[in-house]
Write an enzyme that holds these catalytic residues in place. Structure first.
Site, PDB file in Angstrom:
ATOM      1  N   CYS A  93      16.238  -9.065   1.509  1.00 27.83           N
ATOM      2  CA  CYS A  93      15.295  -8.964   2.713  1.00 27.83           C
ATOM      3  C   CYS A  93      13.746 -10.245   2.326  1.00 27.83           C
ATOM      4  O   CYS A  93      13.871 -10.030   0.859  1.00 27.83           O
ATOM      5  CB  CYS A  93      14.590  -7.577   2.128  1.00 27.83           C
ATOM      6  SG  CYS A  93      13.331  -7.275   3.758  1.00 27.83           S
ATOM      7  N   GLN A 206      -0.411   0.033  -2.461  1.00 29.89           N
ATOM      8  CA  GLN A 206      -0.202  -0.969  -1.537  1.00 29.89           C
ATOM      9  C   GLN A 206       0.648  -1.175  -1.768  1.00 29.89           C
ATOM     10  O   GLN A 206       1.434  -1.344  -2.886  1.00 29.89           O
ATOM     11  CB  GLN A 206      -1.663  -1.933  -1.608  1.00 29.89           C
ATOM     12  CG  GLN A 206      -3.253  -1.293  -1.252  1.00 29.89           C
ATOM     13  CD  GLN A 206      -2.986  -0.690  -0.315  1.00 29.89           C
ATOM     14  OE1 GLN A 206      -2.713  -2.186   1.154  1.00 29.89           O
ATOM     15  NE2 GLN A 206      -4.044   0.407   0.393  1.00 29.89           N
ATOM     16  N   GLU A 256     -10.530  12.954  -3.164  1.00 27.38           N
ATOM     17  CA  GLU A 256      -9.519  12.662  -3.203  1.00 27.38           C
ATOM     18  C   GLU A 256      -8.484  14.185  -3.254  1.00 27.38           C
ATOM     19  O   GLU A 256      -9.225  15.389  -3.982  1.00 27.38           O
ATOM     20  CB  GLU A 256      -8.566  11.746  -4.170  1.00 27.38           C
ATOM     21  CG  GLU A 256      -7.598  12.020  -3.620  1.00 27.38           C
ATOM     22  CD  GLU A 256      -6.430  11.230  -3.088  1.00 27.38           C
ATOM     23  OE1 GLU A 256      -5.615  12.014  -2.262  1.00 27.38           O
ATOM     24  OE2 GLU A 256      -7.129   9.920  -2.438  1.00 27.38           O
ATOM     25  N   ASN A 307     -10.583   4.579   2.951  1.00 28.15           N
ATOM     26  CA  ASN A 307      -9.343   4.160   2.704  1.00 28.15           C
ATOM     27  C   ASN A 307      -8.736   5.296   3.000  1.00 28.15           C
ATOM     28  O   ASN A 307      -7.515   5.934   2.159  1.00 28.15           O
ATOM     29  CB  ASN A 307      -8.841   3.731   1.670  1.00 28.15           C
ATOM     30  CG  ASN A 307      -7.553   3.188   1.935  1.00 28.15           C
ATOM     31  OD1 ASN A 307      -6.934   2.644   2.808  1.00 28.15           O
ATOM     32  ND2 ASN A 307      -6.780   2.839   0.696  1.00 28.15           N
ATOM     33  N   CYS A 337      -4.486   0.151   6.977  1.00 26.99           N
ATOM     34  CA  CYS A 337      -3.496   0.143   7.820  1.00 26.99           C
ATOM     35  C   CYS A 337      -3.164   0.589   9.448  1.00 26.99           C
ATOM     36  O   CYS A 337      -1.991   0.603   9.655  1.00 26.99           O
ATOM     37  CB  CYS A 337      -2.180   0.075   6.893  1.00 26.99           C
ATOM     38  SG  CYS A 337      -1.707   1.450   6.237  1.00 26.99           S
TER      39      CYS A 337
END
Length: 380
Positions: A93, A206, A256, A307, A337
């Site tokens: 890949c 990430q 969080e 984020n 994202c």
């Protein structure tokens, strides 16, 4: 920045069958234009005022990922096919880093005693290998009873099993599952100093160690524009953005919901390099579902760092609405994202008197339609 040649095309033997990459027929220069134009058009449709330029950050045209999820289906290991619920059996890949490709090649030699499951492979900062086996309970029991596959796998990598991220341990007679174990699986940066991030193979990070350098640098640069800022962070996770911000901020309140992520952040802070330990006292950790309810007074902060998940900020922004313009934090850093939810949140922030002063695309997913966006908004 490692910016590829604009005419770069990445060959892939699965271009016509695998759905993992959608832009293999476009040169890298065309991909840059497509992604930049798409983001500009999306934000324009939401009525947002944009800066003259959208910065484009790239760590390369391919071979970036140190973490990737695969599916197992009837002996095939790979990704879903185009317009299909069938798995394309993938041997190589172009998304994988050389280290992850080598690990994947070894992993493919395993013959599984069942037909279906999800697998995450990961390579850490020092090349250490990890695997998370997210299988049905009955299949996990089969693995524990079969023994030989797990024994072989543990010779090659650190193994986690199931949604609870349990670690198989051999006691001389059988495998037992013990509680999750924190290890160093990722790296962030504080003032150019690398910081090991403790987490699990199954933790959200990430995808690329190489690309993450750009994220840490951008966060640090933007926070540094506001010396001695008091920050509140939404969705701190294991601290990938928290720590670059902490290096220059006066204080950070990291919010969080996921307890396992916060355990990783706490361990990371405990193990900071000696020259960075002075920053520990500036960090406060707060656990809660901040998409639904936030109790903090935003007027006590100079900046917001966010984020969020794909669903966006949701109720996290409600306290801003209750403040006068002068009481609202002077700046807001947003990373996502999922540009659609980001645009919706930025539209609301614009109504609160913020405007986008800087905007950057980080291309962590070349050859695909996906990309990361970082935005700095300033209060007018």
């Amino acid at each position: 920045m490692i910016f590829p040649e604009p005419q770069t095309l990445i060959p892939c033997p699965y271009e016509n069958t695998c759905n993992g990459c959608q832009l293999l027929d476009k040169t890298y220069g065309e991909q840059v234009q497509l992604k930049t134009g798409e983001l500009r058009g999306l934000l324009h449709d939401y009525g947002l005022t944009l800066p003259p330029q959208i910065e484009f950050l790239s760590a390369g045209a391919a071979y970036l990922r140190d973490r990737l999820d695969f599916s197992l289906q009837d002996g095939k290991l790979g990704l879903y096919g185009k317009g299909s619920h069938e798995i394309v059996d993938i041997e190589i890949c172009a998304q994988l880093s050389p280290e992850l490709q080598a690990w994947y090649k070894e992993f493919r030699k395993i013959k599984w005693p069942f037909t279906k499951g999800s697998i995450r492979l990961r390579v850490g900062p020092e090349g250490q290998r990890g695997v998370w086996l997210d299988f049905a309970n009955v299949d996990i029991k089969t693995l524990l009873d079969e023994q030989s596959i797990l024994k072989k796998l543990q010779e090659q990598a650190f193994v986690e099993i199931g949604q609870r991220r349990k670690v198989p341990v051999w006691n001389g007679e059988e495998f037992k599952l013990k509680d999750p174990e924190l290890n160093v699986w990722f790296t962030t940066w504080m003032n150019k100093i690398p910081v090991n991030l403790y987490c699990h193979v199954a933790s959200f990070t990430q995808p690329s160690l190489k690309a993450n350098v750009f994220i840490a640098d951008k966060i640090s640069t933007w926070v540094n524009q506001h010396p001695n800022a008091r920050l509140i962070e939404f969705g701190s996770g294991i601290g990938n953005l928290t720590l670059p911000a902490l290096a220059t901020a006066k204080s950070v309140l990291a919010c969080e919901i996921d307890a396992l992520s916060l355990e990783g952040l706490e361990q990371t802070v405990l193990m900071l390099p000696s020259e960075l330990k002075k920053h520990r006292e500036k960090l406060t950790i707060y656990r809660g579902d901040f998409q639904k309810k936030i109790l903090q007074d935003f007027s006590q902060f100079d900046g917001v760092l966010a984020n969020p998940p794909r669903s966006g900020l949701m109720g996290f922004l409600n306290p801003l609405e209750e403040l006068t313009p002068s009481q609202r934090p002077p700046f807001f850093i947003y990373m996502s994202c999922f540009p659609e939810s980001m645009a919706k949140d930025m539209q609301r922030l614009q109504s609160f008197g913020y405007e986008i002063s800087e905007l950057a695309i980080l291309d962590q997913f070349p050859q695909s339609v996906h990309y990361e966006v970082l935005g700095l908004l300033q209060r007018k």
